[in-house]
Design an enzyme around this catalytic site. Structure first.
Site, PDB file in Angstrom:
ATOM      1  N   HIS A  66      68.912  61.589  63.181  1.00  0.00           N
ATOM      2  CA  HIS A  66      69.020  61.086  64.549  1.00  0.00           C
ATOM      3  C   HIS A  66      70.456  61.347  65.007  1.00  0.00           C
ATOM      4  CE1 HIS A  66      69.342  57.945  67.665  1.00  0.00           C
ATOM      5  NE2 HIS A  66      68.025  57.885  67.673  1.00  0.00           N
ATOM      6  N   GLN A 116      64.859  53.225  60.708  1.00  0.00           N
ATOM      7  CA  GLN A 116      63.392  53.346  60.681  1.00  0.00           C
ATOM      8  C   GLN A 116      62.807  52.878  59.352  1.00  0.00           C
ATOM      9  OE1 GLN A 116      61.556  53.948  63.198  1.00  0.00           O
ATOM     10  NE2 GLN A 116      63.076  54.745  64.626  1.00  0.00           N
ATOM     11  N   LYS A 149      64.272  47.115  66.489  1.00  0.00           N
ATOM     12  CA  LYS A 149      63.181  47.917  65.920  1.00  0.00           C
ATOM     13  C   LYS A 149      62.366  47.114  64.915  1.00  0.00           C
ATOM     14  CE  LYS A 149      65.672  52.298  66.359  1.00  0.00           C
ATOM     15  NZ  LYS A 149      64.934  53.004  67.410  1.00  0.00           N
TER      16      LYS A 149
HETATM   17  C1  LIG Z   1      66.603  57.014  62.601  1.00  0.00           C
HETATM   18  C2  LIG Z   1      67.361  56.316  63.692  1.00  0.00           C
HETATM   19  N1  LIG Z   1      68.670  56.138  63.554  1.00  0.00           N
HETATM   20  C3  LIG Z   1      69.409  55.500  64.470  1.00  0.00           C
HETATM   21  C4  LIG Z   1      68.840  55.031  65.630  1.00  0.00           C
HETATM   22  C5  LIG Z   1      69.687  54.349  66.630  1.00  0.00           C
HETATM   23  O1  LIG Z   1      69.349  52.998  66.713  1.00  0.00           O
HETATM   24  P1  LIG Z   1      69.990  52.092  67.843  1.00  0.00           P
HETATM   25  O2  LIG Z   1      69.702  52.756  69.153  1.00  0.00           O
HETATM   26  O3  LIG Z   1      69.289  50.793  67.693  1.00  0.00           O
HETATM   27  O4  LIG Z   1      71.450  52.003  67.557  1.00  0.00           O
HETATM   28  C6  LIG Z   1      67.475  55.210  65.834  1.00  0.00           C
HETATM   29  C7  LIG Z   1      66.833  54.772  67.093  1.00  0.00           C
HETATM   30  O5  LIG Z   1      65.858  55.366  67.543  1.00  0.00           O
HETATM   31  C8  LIG Z   1      66.712  55.860  64.843  1.00  0.00           C
HETATM   32  O6  LIG Z   1      65.401  56.049  64.987  1.00  0.00           O
END
Ligand SMILES: Cc1ncc(COP(=O)(O)O)c(C=O)c1O
Length: 414
Positions: free
Chosen positions: A129, A210, A233
């Protein structure tokens, strides 16, 4: 020894905890298949937030009056719950952050800026990500370190055969990888990568955004050094998350944000830092949100992480089977036994946004886009995909509605 499977959860019954499902979308029951982006909140968490604001709210670690002490006890109680949730050796190793993104940035800035330089190698994967990719790309650029990628094979799984050649590129100092991919659902071999990272003298940084909502996490068994995740999440509020880090690393690092309660002593000449974790919690924290995060952990524990994992696995098996029946569909990612409850696909050459709009009219909510994984999209040779993702409240019949909606989309765009 007999292996017993965890109790089956009753998703129909659990849905009654989630007020969001009481409404209809375009006259149809809401089939929310976008839990990887954010989950809905059960009454137990919503009521905890309301009760906390109505009876116990005050700023924390500031006042000596009763309300402040009560609020501080709730906030620190949530920290203890999170520490137990990931099997952290100490509560002090849990830092409240705004979310996984801020936790990963904290490590990249506070550890990376000081410890990286020319000749050093930062290893990420093609599956990251942006939140675990961009900070490392940026900090590598600023420090003169080299950014290297672990590539994916055709199944969307990491090709670890290249590790030796990566090690030959310089001093490997950081390995950063997600435990579960948000785009393909791939479950990654973190234990193996942690062992390899430590053999190289590197730290292992895990993006658990995730994973934590969907499977039992034991940071000690993973062998990593940092693990970041987000409350929103996993049935909790937005704007709060947790970074777990090894105490000795958290103690040796410089702070990331400055101001508020993170200090020990401030004079005109200099400032010294407070103890971990206060050192990383500058300014007024997301107090009620952290307390709500604790309530979300209570809720998930009550349902049982093993039951959640089993439920999502069954949904992934079912979804992969049913989706394979749809003509012209292209499915991405590994087989169900090596993936979480996330399925990415494209439908012929119909743009993912068009597919998602047809589904919305059927009351089915899915994600269409690059999923904050543009390098991965580049690798797959597409601009975007559709993605359906599941949680403890997802029903198999919602997957049937997804398949019906896809067949409708094919007719609309024939
Ligand atoms: C694998 C992964 N890492 C990091 C994030 C970032 O999370 P946040 O937006 O809650 O900081 C996400 C959000 O979709 C994610 O799916």
């Amino acid at each position: 020894m007999a292996v017993t499977s965890p109790p089956k959860l009753d998703a129909h019954k659990l849905r009654a905890d989630f007020p969001i499902f009481e409404q209809q979308i375009h006259g149809k029951p809401l089939a929310y298949l976008d839990s990887a982006v954010s989950t809905h909140k059960p009454r137990q968490v919503l009521e905890k937030l309301k009760d906390f604001y109505e009876t116990s709210y005050a700023n924390v670690h500031r006042g000596v009056y009763t309300l402040s002490e009560r609020s501080t006890a709730e906030y620190e109680g949530a920290r203890q719950k999170l520490a137990r949730f990931v099997n952290a050796p100490s509560d002090r190793e849990i830092v409240f952050v705004r979310g996984a993104t801020e936790g990963l940035n904290l490590v990249a800035y506070a550890w990376g800026l000081v410890n990286l330089g020319p000749g050093d190698v930062v290893v990420v994967t093609e599956l990251e990500h942006h939140s675990n990719f961009v900070p490392w790309q940026y900090i590598a650029g600023r420090t003169g370190a080299t950014l290297k990628m672990i590539e994916l094979d055709d199944n969307g799984e990491l090709d670890l055969s290249a590790l030796d050649s990566i090690a030959g590129e310089g001093r490997v100092k950081v390995v950063a990888n997600n435990l579960v991919s948000n785009a393909l659902g791939t479950i990654n071999p973190i234990e193996k990568l942690s062992a390899w990272a430590h053999d190289q003298g590197a730290i292992m940084v895990v993006d658990g955004a995730q994973a934590a909502p969907h499977k039992a996490v034991d940071v000690q068994a993973l062998g990593c050094d940092f693990f970041a995740f987000s409350a929103h999440k996993m049935c909790g509020p937005t704007s709060v998350g947790a970074l777990w880090g090894r105490l000795e690393l958290l103690e040796s690092m410089e702070p990331f944000n400055l101001g508020g309660h993170m200090i020990r002593k401030v004079t005109f000449e200099e400032t010294t830092w407070g103890e971990v974790p206060a050192k990383y919690e500058a300014g007024t924290q997301p107090i009620a949100e952290a307390v709500g995060f604790g309530a979300a952990v209570d809720y998930i524990n009550e349902v049982g992480l093993e039951s959640i994992e089993r439920h999502e696995h069954e949904l992934a098996v079912y979804a992969l089977d049913r989706l394979a029946e749809v003509p012209d569909i292209k499915l991405y990612g590994p087989p169900a036994d090596r993936r979480a409850g996330i399925v990415s696909f494209n439908l012929g050459d119909i743009h993912p946004h068009d597919v998602a709009q047809v589904l919305d009219l059927e009351g089915v909510a899915i994600r269409a886009g690059h999923h904050c994984c543009q390098p991965l999209m580049q690798k797959l040779g597409v601009a975007a995909t559709n993605r359906a993702s599941f949680y403890l409240y997802t029903l198999p019949e919602e997957i049937d509605r997804l398949v019906d909606g896809l067949n409708k989309a094919r007719k609309v765009f024939a």
